[in-house]
Write an enzyme that holds these catalytic residues in place. Structure first.
Site, PDB file in Angstrom:
ATOM      1  N   ALA A 279       0.779  -1.243   0.000  1.00  0.00           N
ATOM      2  CA  ALA A 279       0.000   0.000   0.000  1.00  0.00           C
ATOM      3  C   ALA A 279       0.809   1.292   0.000  1.00  0.00           C
ATOM      4  O   ALA A 279       0.309   2.320  -0.467  1.00  0.00           O
ATOM      5  CB  ALA A 279      -0.918  -0.007   1.218  1.00  0.00           C
TER       6      ALA A 279
ATOM      7  N   LYS B 287      -3.054   4.799  -3.878  1.00  0.00           N
ATOM      8  CA  LYS B 287      -4.215   4.041  -4.374  1.00  0.00           C
ATOM      9  C   LYS B 287      -5.159   3.689  -3.220  1.00  0.00           C
ATOM     10  O   LYS B 287      -6.367   3.673  -3.399  1.00  0.00           O
ATOM     11  CB  LYS B 287      -3.748   2.793  -5.136  1.00  0.00           C
ATOM     12  CG  LYS B 287      -2.900   3.159  -6.348  1.00  0.00           C
ATOM     13  CD  LYS B 287      -2.498   1.971  -7.177  1.00  0.00           C
ATOM     14  CE  LYS B 287      -1.500   2.356  -8.254  1.00  0.00           C
ATOM     15  NZ  LYS B 287      -0.115   2.539  -7.756  1.00  0.00           N
TER      16      LYS B 287
ATOM     17  N   ASP C 128       1.813  -3.130   4.166  1.00  0.00           N
ATOM     18  CA  ASP C 128       3.088  -2.914   3.470  1.00  0.00           C
ATOM     19  C   ASP C 128       4.189  -3.528   4.324  1.00  0.00           C
ATOM     20  O   ASP C 128       4.116  -3.534   5.542  1.00  0.00           O
ATOM     21  CB  ASP C 128       3.375  -1.427   3.233  1.00  0.00           C
ATOM     22  CG  ASP C 128       4.362  -1.219   2.091  1.00  0.00           C
ATOM     23  OD1 ASP C 128       3.934  -0.908   0.963  1.00  0.00           O
ATOM     24  OD2 ASP C 128       5.595  -1.385   2.325  1.00  0.00           O
TER      25      ASP C 128
ATOM     26  N   GLY D 115       0.445   4.967  -0.218  1.00  0.00           N
ATOM     27  CA  GLY D 115      -0.995   5.061   0.045  1.00  0.00           C
ATOM     28  C   GLY D 115      -1.805   5.818  -0.980  1.00  0.00           C
ATOM     29  O   GLY D 115      -2.981   6.116  -0.739  1.00  0.00           O
TER      30      GLY D 115
ATOM     31  N   CYS E  10       4.118  -0.829 -12.202  1.00  0.00           N
ATOM     32  CA  CYS E  10       4.449   0.354 -13.002  1.00  0.00           C
ATOM     33  C   CYS E  10       5.646  -0.025 -13.887  1.00  0.00           C
ATOM     34  O   CYS E  10       6.603   0.725 -14.005  1.00  0.00           O
ATOM     35  CB  CYS E  10       4.718   1.577 -12.135  1.00  0.00           C
ATOM     36  SG  CYS E  10       5.967   1.344 -10.871  1.00  0.00           S
TER      37      CYS E  10
HETATM   38  C1  LIG Z   1       4.593   0.140  -6.126  1.00  0.00           C
HETATM   39  S1  LIG Z   1       4.788   0.459  -4.448  1.00  0.00           S
HETATM   40  C2  LIG Z   1       3.123   0.680  -3.936  1.00  0.00           C
HETATM   41  C3  LIG Z   1       2.555   2.032  -4.289  1.00  0.00           C
HETATM   42  C4  LIG Z   1       1.195   2.264  -3.614  1.00  0.00           C
HETATM   43  N1  LIG Z   1       0.258   1.204  -3.930  1.00  0.00           N
HETATM   44  C5  LIG Z   1       0.577   3.589  -4.011  1.00  0.00           C
HETATM   45  O1  LIG Z   1      -0.251   3.644  -4.914  1.00  0.00           O
HETATM   46  O2  LIG Z   1       0.916   4.597  -3.369  1.00  0.00           O
HETATM   47  C6  LIG Z   1       5.160  -1.127  -3.839  1.00  0.00           C
HETATM   48  C7  LIG Z   1       5.151  -1.234  -2.322  1.00  0.00           C
HETATM   49  O3  LIG Z   1       5.274  -2.630  -2.019  1.00  0.00           O
HETATM   50  C8  LIG Z   1       5.969  -2.736  -0.794  1.00  0.00           C
HETATM   51  N2  LIG Z   1       6.428  -4.140  -0.732  1.00  0.00           N
HETATM   52  C9  LIG Z   1       7.495  -4.713  -1.308  1.00  0.00           C
HETATM   53  N3  LIG Z   1       7.522  -6.047  -1.057  1.00  0.00           N
HETATM   54  C10 LIG Z   1       6.419  -6.299  -0.299  1.00  0.00           C
HETATM   55  C11 LIG Z   1       5.894  -7.479   0.279  1.00  0.00           C
HETATM   56  N4  LIG Z   1       6.495  -8.658   0.127  1.00  0.00           N
HETATM   57  N5  LIG Z   1       4.761  -7.378   1.015  1.00  0.00           N
HETATM   58  C12 LIG Z   1       4.149  -6.171   1.184  1.00  0.00           C
HETATM   59  N6  LIG Z   1       4.615  -5.031   0.655  1.00  0.00           N
HETATM   60  C13 LIG Z   1       5.726  -5.087  -0.080  1.00  0.00           C
HETATM   61  C14 LIG Z   1       7.035  -1.681  -0.872  1.00  0.00           C
HETATM   62  O4  LIG Z   1       7.474  -1.320   0.424  1.00  0.00           O
HETATM   63  C15 LIG Z   1       6.290  -0.551  -1.595  1.00  0.00           C
HETATM   64  O5  LIG Z   1       5.777   0.349  -0.658  1.00  0.00           O
END
Ligand SMILES: C[S@@+](CC[C@H](N)C(=O)[O-])C[C@H]1O[C@@H](n2cnc3c(N)ncnc32)[C@H](O)[C@@H]1O
Length: 424
Positions: free
Chosen positions: A251, A256, A272, A254, A370
Protein backbone atom coordinates in the site's frame (compact mmCIF):
# COMPACT_ATOMS: atom_id res chain seq x y z
CA UNK A 1 26.27 28.39 -9.47
CA UNK A 2 29.45 26.41 -8.82
CA UNK A 3 28.18 25.23 -5.41
CA UNK A 4 25.10 23.81 -7.11
CA UNK A 5 27.15 22.13 -9.84
CA UNK A 6 29.46 20.64 -7.24
CA UNK A 7 26.59 19.36 -5.09
CA UNK A 8 24.87 17.88 -8.18
CA UNK A 9 28.10 16.16 -9.26
CA UNK A 10 28.38 14.54 -5.82
CA UNK A 11 24.77 13.38 -5.96
CA UNK A 12 25.30 11.84 -9.43
CA UNK A 13 28.44 10.09 -8.18
CA UNK A 14 26.59 8.57 -5.21
CA UNK A 15 23.83 7.28 -7.47
CA UNK A 16 26.08 5.89 -10.21
CA UNK A 17 28.93 4.57 -8.06
CA UNK A 18 27.27 3.63 -4.77
CA UNK A 19 23.97 2.57 -6.41
CA UNK A 20 21.95 4.87 -4.15
CA UNK A 21 18.42 6.12 -4.75
CA UNK A 22 18.38 9.64 -6.28
CA UNK A 23 15.49 10.94 -4.16
CA UNK A 24 17.18 9.90 -0.94
CA UNK A 25 20.58 11.30 -1.86
CA UNK A 26 19.02 14.58 -3.03
CA UNK A 27 16.97 14.89 0.19
CA UNK A 28 20.08 14.27 2.30
CA UNK A 29 22.03 16.82 0.32
CA UNK A 30 19.25 19.45 0.61
CA UNK A 31 18.90 18.84 4.35
CA UNK A 32 22.54 20.02 4.74
CA UNK A 33 21.78 23.24 2.81
CA UNK A 34 19.37 25.03 5.10
CA UNK A 35 20.56 28.44 3.89
CA UNK A 36 19.93 27.74 0.21
CA UNK A 37 17.07 29.64 -1.43
CA UNK A 38 14.12 27.81 -3.04
CA UNK A 39 15.58 28.71 -6.46
CA UNK A 40 18.95 27.13 -5.57
CA UNK A 41 17.23 24.03 -4.26
CA UNK A 42 15.15 23.75 -7.43
CA UNK A 43 18.32 24.19 -9.53
CA UNK A 44 20.05 21.34 -7.66
CA UNK A 45 17.07 19.11 -8.32
CA UNK A 46 17.02 20.04 -12.01
CA UNK A 47 20.76 19.40 -12.47
CA UNK A 48 20.63 16.06 -10.64
CA UNK A 49 17.53 14.74 -12.40
CA UNK A 50 18.49 16.15 -15.80
CA UNK A 51 22.03 14.76 -15.75
CA UNK A 52 20.76 11.28 -14.90
CA UNK A 53 17.95 11.53 -17.46
CA UNK A 54 20.51 12.10 -20.21
CA UNK A 55 23.42 10.24 -18.64
CA UNK A 56 23.80 7.84 -21.60
CA UNK A 57 24.25 10.70 -24.03
CA UNK A 58 26.43 12.82 -21.70
CA UNK A 59 28.70 9.86 -20.96
CA UNK A 60 29.06 9.18 -24.70
CA UNK A 61 29.91 12.85 -25.28
CA UNK A 62 32.57 12.77 -22.59
CA UNK A 63 33.97 9.57 -24.06
CA UNK A 64 34.41 11.40 -27.37
CA UNK A 65 35.87 14.52 -25.73
CA UNK A 66 38.37 12.85 -23.41
CA UNK A 67 41.52 11.51 -25.01
CA UNK A 68 42.53 9.54 -21.93
CA UNK A 69 40.78 8.59 -18.69
CA UNK A 70 40.63 11.27 -15.98
CA UNK A 71 43.03 10.67 -13.12
CA UNK A 72 40.53 12.18 -10.67
CA UNK A 73 37.14 10.53 -11.17
CA UNK A 74 35.30 13.30 -9.26
CA UNK A 75 36.00 15.64 -12.20
CA UNK A 76 34.11 13.30 -14.54
CA UNK A 77 30.88 14.00 -12.61
CA UNK A 78 31.47 17.76 -12.66
CA UNK A 79 31.90 17.53 -16.43
CA UNK A 80 28.71 15.49 -16.82
CA UNK A 81 26.71 18.15 -14.99
CA UNK A 82 28.27 20.99 -17.00
CA UNK A 83 27.57 19.17 -20.29
CA UNK A 84 23.96 18.70 -19.22
CA UNK A 85 23.70 22.44 -18.59
CA UNK A 86 25.33 23.34 -21.90
CA UNK A 87 23.07 21.00 -23.82
CA UNK A 88 19.74 21.33 -22.00
CA UNK A 89 19.60 24.45 -19.82
CA UNK A 90 19.17 28.13 -20.61
CA UNK A 91 22.18 29.11 -18.45
CA UNK A 92 24.74 31.30 -20.26
CA UNK A 93 27.44 29.07 -21.76
CA UNK A 94 30.40 31.10 -20.52
CA UNK A 95 28.97 31.06 -16.98
CA UNK A 96 28.53 27.28 -17.07
CA UNK A 97 32.13 26.80 -18.18
CA UNK A 98 33.58 29.31 -15.69
CA UNK A 99 31.68 27.78 -12.80
CA UNK A 100 32.63 24.24 -13.81
CA UNK A 101 36.27 25.34 -13.74
CA UNK A 102 35.73 26.74 -10.22
CA UNK A 103 33.95 23.56 -9.12
CA UNK A 104 36.83 21.46 -10.44
CA UNK A 105 39.38 23.74 -8.74
CA UNK A 106 37.69 23.17 -5.41
CA UNK A 107 38.23 19.43 -5.87
CA UNK A 108 41.59 19.39 -7.58
CA UNK A 109 43.48 22.53 -8.63
CA UNK A 110 45.54 20.63 -11.24
CA UNK A 111 42.65 19.76 -13.55
CA UNK A 112 40.89 23.09 -14.00
CA UNK A 113 42.68 23.80 -17.31
CA UNK A 114 41.56 20.43 -18.63
CA UNK A 115 37.93 21.12 -17.64
CA UNK A 116 38.04 24.45 -19.45
CA UNK A 117 39.54 22.84 -22.58
CA UNK A 118 37.04 19.98 -22.69
CA UNK A 119 33.97 22.16 -22.31
CA UNK A 120 35.18 24.74 -24.83
CA UNK A 121 36.00 21.95 -27.27
CA UNK A 122 32.43 20.69 -26.86
CA UNK A 123 31.01 24.14 -27.59
CA UNK A 124 33.19 24.52 -30.70
CA UNK A 125 32.13 21.18 -32.19
CA UNK A 126 28.75 20.56 -30.55
CA UNK A 127 26.93 19.21 -33.64
CA UNK A 128 29.70 16.79 -34.60
CA UNK A 129 29.99 15.60 -31.00
CA UNK A 130 26.26 15.04 -30.68
CA UNK A 131 26.27 13.03 -33.89
CA UNK A 132 29.13 10.91 -32.61
CA UNK A 133 27.36 10.32 -29.30
CA UNK A 134 24.23 9.18 -31.16
CA UNK A 135 26.08 6.50 -33.12
CA UNK A 136 25.39 4.00 -30.35
CA UNK A 137 21.90 3.35 -29.00
CA UNK A 138 22.87 4.18 -25.39
CA UNK A 139 24.18 7.57 -26.50
CA UNK A 140 21.13 8.18 -28.70
CA UNK A 141 18.39 7.18 -26.22
CA UNK A 142 20.14 7.47 -22.83
CA UNK A 143 19.18 3.99 -21.60
CA UNK A 144 21.39 0.96 -20.96
CA UNK A 145 21.75 -1.28 -24.00
CA UNK A 146 19.93 -4.22 -22.36
CA UNK A 147 16.89 -2.02 -21.69
CA UNK A 148 16.79 -0.77 -25.29
CA UNK A 149 17.11 -4.37 -26.57
CA UNK A 150 14.35 -5.55 -24.24
CA UNK A 151 11.89 -2.90 -25.38
CA UNK A 152 12.78 -3.43 -29.03
CA UNK A 153 12.19 -7.17 -28.70
CA UNK A 154 8.84 -6.62 -26.98
CA UNK A 155 7.43 -3.58 -28.72
CA UNK A 156 9.27 -3.36 -32.06
CA UNK A 157 8.71 -0.01 -33.76
CA UNK A 158 6.89 1.45 -30.77
CA UNK A 159 9.95 1.12 -28.56
CA UNK A 160 11.62 4.34 -29.80
CA UNK A 161 8.59 6.44 -28.78
CA UNK A 162 8.54 4.68 -25.39
CA UNK A 163 12.22 5.41 -24.80
CA UNK A 164 11.68 9.04 -25.73
CA UNK A 165 8.57 9.34 -23.54
CA UNK A 166 10.72 8.19 -20.60
CA UNK A 167 13.09 11.11 -21.16
CA UNK A 168 10.41 13.81 -21.01
CA UNK A 169 9.67 15.97 -18.00
CA UNK A 170 6.73 14.30 -16.25
CA UNK A 171 3.42 16.15 -16.10
CA UNK A 172 1.96 17.01 -12.69
CA UNK A 173 -1.42 15.35 -12.34
CA UNK A 174 -3.89 15.83 -9.51
CA UNK A 175 -6.50 13.49 -8.11
CA UNK A 176 -9.54 15.36 -6.91
CA UNK A 177 -10.99 13.99 -3.67
CA UNK A 178 -14.55 13.19 -4.74
CA UNK A 179 -15.70 13.07 -1.13
CA UNK A 180 -14.92 16.74 -0.77
CA UNK A 181 -15.51 18.32 -4.20
CA UNK A 182 -16.22 17.52 -7.84
CA UNK A 183 -13.47 17.64 -10.43
CA UNK A 184 -15.23 20.59 -12.15
CA UNK A 185 -15.41 22.52 -8.84
CA UNK A 186 -11.73 21.95 -8.13
CA UNK A 187 -10.79 23.01 -11.69
CA UNK A 188 -12.70 26.26 -11.12
CA UNK A 189 -10.86 26.73 -7.80
CA UNK A 190 -7.50 26.21 -9.54
CA UNK A 191 -8.46 28.80 -12.14
CA UNK A 192 -9.36 31.30 -9.42
CA UNK A 193 -5.80 30.80 -8.12
CA UNK A 194 -4.45 31.46 -11.63
CA UNK A 195 -3.49 27.83 -12.17
CA UNK A 196 -4.61 26.20 -15.42
CA UNK A 197 -5.26 22.51 -15.87
CA UNK A 198 -7.25 20.13 -18.04
CA UNK A 199 -9.43 17.16 -17.32
CA UNK A 200 -7.81 13.91 -18.48
CA UNK A 201 -9.64 11.24 -16.45
CA UNK A 202 -12.80 11.44 -14.34
CA UNK A 203 -10.89 12.37 -11.14
CA UNK A 204 -7.67 13.59 -12.81
CA UNK A 205 -6.57 17.10 -13.71
CA UNK A 206 -3.24 17.69 -15.43
CA UNK A 207 -1.66 21.02 -14.55
CA UNK A 208 -0.24 23.04 -17.45
CA UNK A 209 2.82 23.71 -15.26
CA UNK A 210 3.98 21.80 -12.16
CA UNK A 211 3.82 23.76 -8.88
CA UNK A 212 4.93 22.94 -5.31
CA UNK A 213 2.06 21.25 -3.43
CA UNK A 214 1.74 24.16 -1.00
CA UNK A 215 0.56 26.26 -3.96
CA UNK A 216 -2.37 23.88 -4.58
CA UNK A 217 -5.53 25.35 -3.03
CA UNK A 218 -6.89 23.12 -0.28
CA UNK A 219 -4.05 20.57 -0.51
CA UNK A 220 -3.46 20.49 3.24
CA UNK A 221 -7.22 20.31 3.83
CA UNK A 222 -7.45 17.17 1.70
CA UNK A 223 -9.25 18.55 -1.37
CA UNK A 224 -6.70 17.06 -3.73
CA UNK A 225 -3.64 14.80 -4.03
CA UNK A 226 -0.84 14.39 -6.56
CA UNK A 227 -1.09 11.12 -8.51
CA UNK A 228 -0.31 10.11 -12.07
CA UNK A 229 -3.38 9.48 -14.24
CA UNK A 230 -2.20 5.93 -15.00
CA UNK A 231 -2.18 5.12 -11.28
CA UNK A 232 -5.73 6.43 -11.01
CA UNK A 233 -7.07 3.55 -13.12
CA UNK A 234 -6.57 1.18 -10.17
CA UNK A 235 -9.43 2.39 -7.97
CA UNK A 236 -11.80 2.52 -10.93
CA UNK A 237 -10.91 -0.94 -12.28
CA UNK A 238 -11.32 -2.48 -8.84
CA UNK A 239 -15.00 -1.42 -8.93
CA UNK A 240 -15.42 -0.89 -5.19
CA UNK A 241 -18.78 -0.36 -3.48
CA UNK A 242 -19.79 0.81 -0.02
CA UNK A 243 -19.48 -1.86 2.64
CA UNK A 244 -16.94 -4.06 0.80
CA UNK A 245 -13.95 -5.52 2.59
CA UNK A 246 -10.86 -4.45 0.65
CA UNK A 247 -7.18 -5.36 0.97
CA UNK A 248 -4.44 -3.12 -0.43
CA UNK A 249 -1.52 -5.52 -0.10
CA UNK A 250 1.44 -3.30 -1.07
CA UNK A 251 0.00 0.00 0.00
CA UNK A 252 2.72 2.55 0.78
CA UNK A 253 2.76 5.51 0.34
CA UNK A 254 -0.99 5.06 0.05
CA UNK A 255 -1.95 6.84 -3.17
CA UNK A 256 -4.21 4.04 -4.37
CA UNK A 257 -5.46 3.20 -0.85
CA UNK A 258 -6.69 6.76 -0.50
CA UNK A 259 -8.23 6.85 -3.97
CA UNK A 260 -10.25 3.69 -3.22
CA UNK A 261 -11.45 5.19 0.08
CA UNK A 262 -12.39 8.44 -1.68
CA UNK A 263 -14.60 6.48 -4.10
CA UNK A 264 -16.44 4.21 -1.63
CA UNK A 265 -16.95 3.69 2.09
CA UNK A 266 -15.09 0.38 2.32
CA UNK A 267 -13.55 -1.54 5.18
CA UNK A 268 -9.89 -1.20 4.16
CA UNK A 269 -6.85 -3.17 5.32
CA UNK A 270 -3.63 -1.57 4.02
CA UNK A 271 -0.52 -3.75 4.27
CA UNK A 272 3.09 -2.91 3.47
CA UNK A 273 6.30 -4.73 4.29
CA UNK A 274 8.12 -1.49 5.04
CA UNK A 275 6.91 -0.10 8.37
CA UNK A 276 8.58 3.26 7.71
CA UNK A 277 6.80 3.68 4.39
CA UNK A 278 3.55 2.63 6.07
CA UNK A 279 3.86 5.77 8.17
CA UNK A 280 3.41 7.75 4.94
CA UNK A 281 0.10 5.95 4.35
CA UNK A 282 -1.01 7.11 7.79
CA UNK A 283 0.00 10.71 6.99
CA UNK A 284 -1.76 10.70 3.63
CA UNK A 285 -4.96 9.24 5.07
CA UNK A 286 -4.90 11.75 7.90
CA UNK A 287 -4.58 14.69 5.49
CA UNK A 288 -7.53 13.33 3.48
CA UNK A 289 -9.57 12.49 6.61
CA UNK A 290 -9.82 8.81 5.64
CA UNK A 291 -9.18 5.70 7.68
CA UNK A 292 -7.89 2.16 7.21
CA UNK A 293 -6.42 -0.61 9.30
CA UNK A 294 -2.66 -0.36 8.70
CA UNK A 295 -0.57 -3.53 8.95
CA UNK A 296 3.20 -3.88 8.62
CA UNK A 297 3.44 -7.29 6.98
CA UNK A 298 4.64 -9.36 4.06
CA UNK A 299 2.07 -9.86 1.30
CA UNK A 300 3.75 -13.17 0.46
CA UNK A 301 3.24 -14.43 4.05
CA UNK A 302 -0.38 -13.52 4.88
CA UNK A 303 -0.63 -16.22 7.55
CA UNK A 304 1.40 -13.84 9.73
CA UNK A 305 -1.22 -11.06 9.69
CA UNK A 306 -4.50 -12.20 8.09
CA UNK A 307 -7.49 -12.75 10.43
CA UNK A 308 -9.07 -15.35 8.10
CA UNK A 309 -11.94 -13.10 6.91
CA UNK A 310 -11.99 -13.11 3.05
CA UNK A 311 -11.77 -9.90 1.03
CA UNK A 312 -14.23 -8.81 -1.72
CA UNK A 313 -11.49 -6.88 -3.48
CA UNK A 314 -7.69 -7.09 -3.38
CA UNK A 315 -5.24 -4.66 -4.91
CA UNK A 316 -1.80 -6.18 -5.54
CA UNK A 317 0.37 -3.21 -6.52
CA UNK A 318 3.46 -5.39 -6.38
CA UNK A 319 7.11 -4.29 -6.13
CA UNK A 320 8.55 -4.06 -9.65
CA UNK A 321 11.37 -2.65 -11.78
CA UNK A 322 9.46 0.68 -12.11
CA UNK A 323 10.47 0.74 -15.78
CA UNK A 324 7.23 2.61 -16.62
CA UNK A 325 8.01 5.60 -14.42
CA UNK A 326 11.59 6.47 -15.41
CA UNK A 327 10.72 10.03 -16.35
CA UNK A 328 9.94 10.58 -12.63
CA UNK A 329 12.90 8.45 -11.44
CA UNK A 330 15.67 8.61 -14.08
CA UNK A 331 18.13 6.92 -11.70
CA UNK A 332 16.20 3.66 -12.20
CA UNK A 333 17.58 3.36 -15.72
CA UNK A 334 21.12 3.11 -14.35
CA UNK A 335 20.45 1.26 -11.11
CA UNK A 336 18.53 -1.69 -12.53
CA UNK A 337 20.34 -4.69 -13.98
CA UNK A 338 18.79 -6.93 -16.59
CA UNK A 339 19.14 -9.84 -14.16
CA UNK A 340 16.86 -8.01 -11.65
CA UNK A 341 13.79 -8.56 -13.81
CA UNK A 342 13.54 -12.33 -13.28
CA UNK A 343 13.89 -11.75 -9.51
CA UNK A 344 11.00 -9.27 -9.53
CA UNK A 345 8.87 -11.69 -11.59
CA UNK A 346 9.45 -14.55 -9.12
CA UNK A 347 8.53 -12.31 -6.17
CA UNK A 348 5.44 -11.00 -7.97
CA UNK A 349 4.15 -14.50 -8.72
CA UNK A 350 4.75 -15.54 -5.12
CA UNK A 351 2.76 -12.54 -3.80
CA UNK A 352 -0.06 -13.11 -6.30
CA UNK A 353 -0.41 -16.78 -5.31
CA UNK A 354 -0.33 -15.99 -1.59
CA UNK A 355 -2.98 -13.26 -1.88
CA UNK A 356 -5.33 -15.42 -3.96
CA UNK A 357 -6.21 -17.48 -0.89
CA UNK A 358 -7.52 -14.33 0.82
CA UNK A 359 -10.03 -13.51 -1.92
CA UNK A 360 -13.76 -14.27 -1.44
CA UNK A 361 -15.70 -16.38 -3.95
CA UNK A 362 -16.61 -14.10 -6.95
CA UNK A 363 -14.22 -11.52 -5.50
CA UNK A 364 -11.80 -9.58 -7.71
CA UNK A 365 -8.06 -9.07 -7.48
CA UNK A 366 -6.35 -6.33 -9.47
CA UNK A 367 -2.71 -7.10 -10.25
CA UNK A 368 -0.72 -4.02 -11.18
CA UNK A 369 2.86 -2.86 -11.78
CA UNK A 370 4.45 0.35 -13.00
CA UNK A 371 6.59 -1.68 -15.38
CA UNK A 372 6.59 -2.03 -19.16
CA UNK A 373 8.46 -5.35 -19.20
CA UNK A 374 6.24 -8.32 -20.16
CA UNK A 375 8.23 -10.57 -17.84
CA UNK A 376 6.74 -8.77 -14.81
CA UNK A 377 3.30 -8.32 -16.33
CA UNK A 378 1.70 -10.55 -18.93
CA UNK A 379 4.06 -13.44 -18.17
CA UNK A 380 3.40 -13.38 -14.40
CA UNK A 381 -0.35 -13.37 -14.99
CA UNK A 382 -0.09 -16.17 -17.57
CA UNK A 383 2.01 -18.30 -15.18
CA UNK A 384 -0.51 -17.67 -12.41
CA UNK A 385 -3.57 -18.50 -14.54
CA UNK A 386 -1.94 -21.68 -15.84
CA UNK A 387 -1.85 -23.09 -12.29
CA UNK A 388 -4.97 -21.57 -10.78
CA UNK A 389 -8.14 -23.16 -12.21
CA UNK A 390 -10.43 -21.01 -10.03
CA UNK A 391 -9.10 -17.78 -11.55
CA UNK A 392 -10.29 -16.08 -14.71
CA UNK A 393 -9.12 -12.87 -16.27
CA UNK A 394 -11.77 -10.21 -16.83
CA UNK A 395 -11.60 -7.85 -19.81
CA UNK A 396 -10.74 -4.26 -18.90
CA UNK A 397 -10.78 -1.14 -20.98
CA UNK A 398 -8.04 1.43 -20.72
CA UNK A 399 -7.16 4.40 -22.92
CA UNK A 400 -4.08 3.63 -25.08
CA UNK A 401 -4.67 0.01 -24.12
CA UNK A 402 -2.51 -2.89 -25.11
CA UNK A 403 -4.11 -5.74 -23.16
CA UNK A 404 -3.80 -4.01 -19.83
CA UNK A 405 -0.41 -2.50 -20.65
CA UNK A 406 -0.50 1.29 -20.50
CA UNK A 407 2.43 2.73 -22.42
CA UNK A 408 3.93 5.98 -21.11
CA UNK A 409 2.75 9.06 -23.00
CA UNK A 410 2.06 12.75 -22.35
CA UNK A 411 -0.97 11.88 -20.19
CA UNK A 412 0.30 9.09 -17.97
CA UNK A 413 3.21 6.87 -16.95
CA UNK A 414 3.57 3.22 -17.97
CA UNK A 415 1.46 0.76 -15.96
CA UNK A 416 0.12 -2.77 -16.28
CA UNK A 417 -3.27 -3.96 -15.04
CA UNK A 418 -4.83 -7.43 -14.95
CA UNK A 419 -8.20 -7.98 -13.27
CA UNK A 420 -8.77 -11.51 -11.97
CA UNK A 421 -11.98 -13.03 -10.59
CA UNK A 422 -12.33 -16.05 -8.32
CA UNK A 423 -14.75 -18.50 -9.89
CA UNK A 424 -16.32 -21.70 -8.54
C1 LIG B 1 4.59 0.14 -6.13
S1 LIG B 1 4.79 0.46 -4.45
C2 LIG B 1 3.12 0.68 -3.94
C3 LIG B 1 2.55 2.03 -4.29
C4 LIG B 1 1.19 2.26 -3.61
N1 LIG B 1 0.26 1.20 -3.93
C5 LIG B 1 0.58 3.59 -4.01
O1 LIG B 1 -0.25 3.64 -4.91
O2 LIG B 1 0.92 4.60 -3.37
C6 LIG B 1 5.16 -1.13 -3.84
C7 LIG B 1 5.15 -1.23 -2.32
O3 LIG B 1 5.27 -2.63 -2.02
C8 LIG B 1 5.97 -2.74 -0.79
N2 LIG B 1 6.43 -4.14 -0.73
C9 LIG B 1 7.49 -4.71 -1.31
N3 LIG B 1 7.52 -6.05 -1.06
C10 LIG B 1 6.42 -6.30 -0.30
C11 LIG B 1 5.89 -7.48 0.28
N4 LIG B 1 6.49 -8.66 0.13
N5 LIG B 1 4.76 -7.38 1.01
C12 LIG B 1 4.15 -6.17 1.18
N6 LIG B 1 4.61 -5.03 0.66
C13 LIG B 1 5.73 -5.09 -0.08
C14 LIG B 1 7.04 -1.68 -0.87
O4 LIG B 1 7.47 -1.32 0.42
C15 LIG B 1 6.29 -0.55 -1.60
O5 LIG B 1 5.78 0.35 -0.66
Amino acid sequence: MHNIQLAASQIIQQVLVDGRNLNQVLDESLSRKAVWTPAQRAALQDLSYGTLRFYGQLDALLGALLHKPLSDRRIYYVLLVALYQLQYSKAAQHAVVDHAVRSAQMLNAKVSGLVNAILRNFLRSQDVMLERAAQHATGRYSYPQWWIDELQAQYGERSAAMLEAGNQHPPMTLRVNQRRNTTADYLALLNRHNLSARLIEPDALQLDKPVPVDKLPGFFDGLVSVQDAGAQYAARLLDVHDGMRVLDACAAPGGKTAHILERAAVDMVAVDKDAKRLQRVAENLQRLDLSAQLVAGDAAEPQEWWDGEPFDRILADVPCSASGVVRRHPDIKWLRRSSDIAGFAAQQLQILRALWRLLAQDGRLLYTTCSVFHQENEQVVAAFLAQQPDARRLPISLANDNEGQLLPNDQHDGFFYALLQKIA
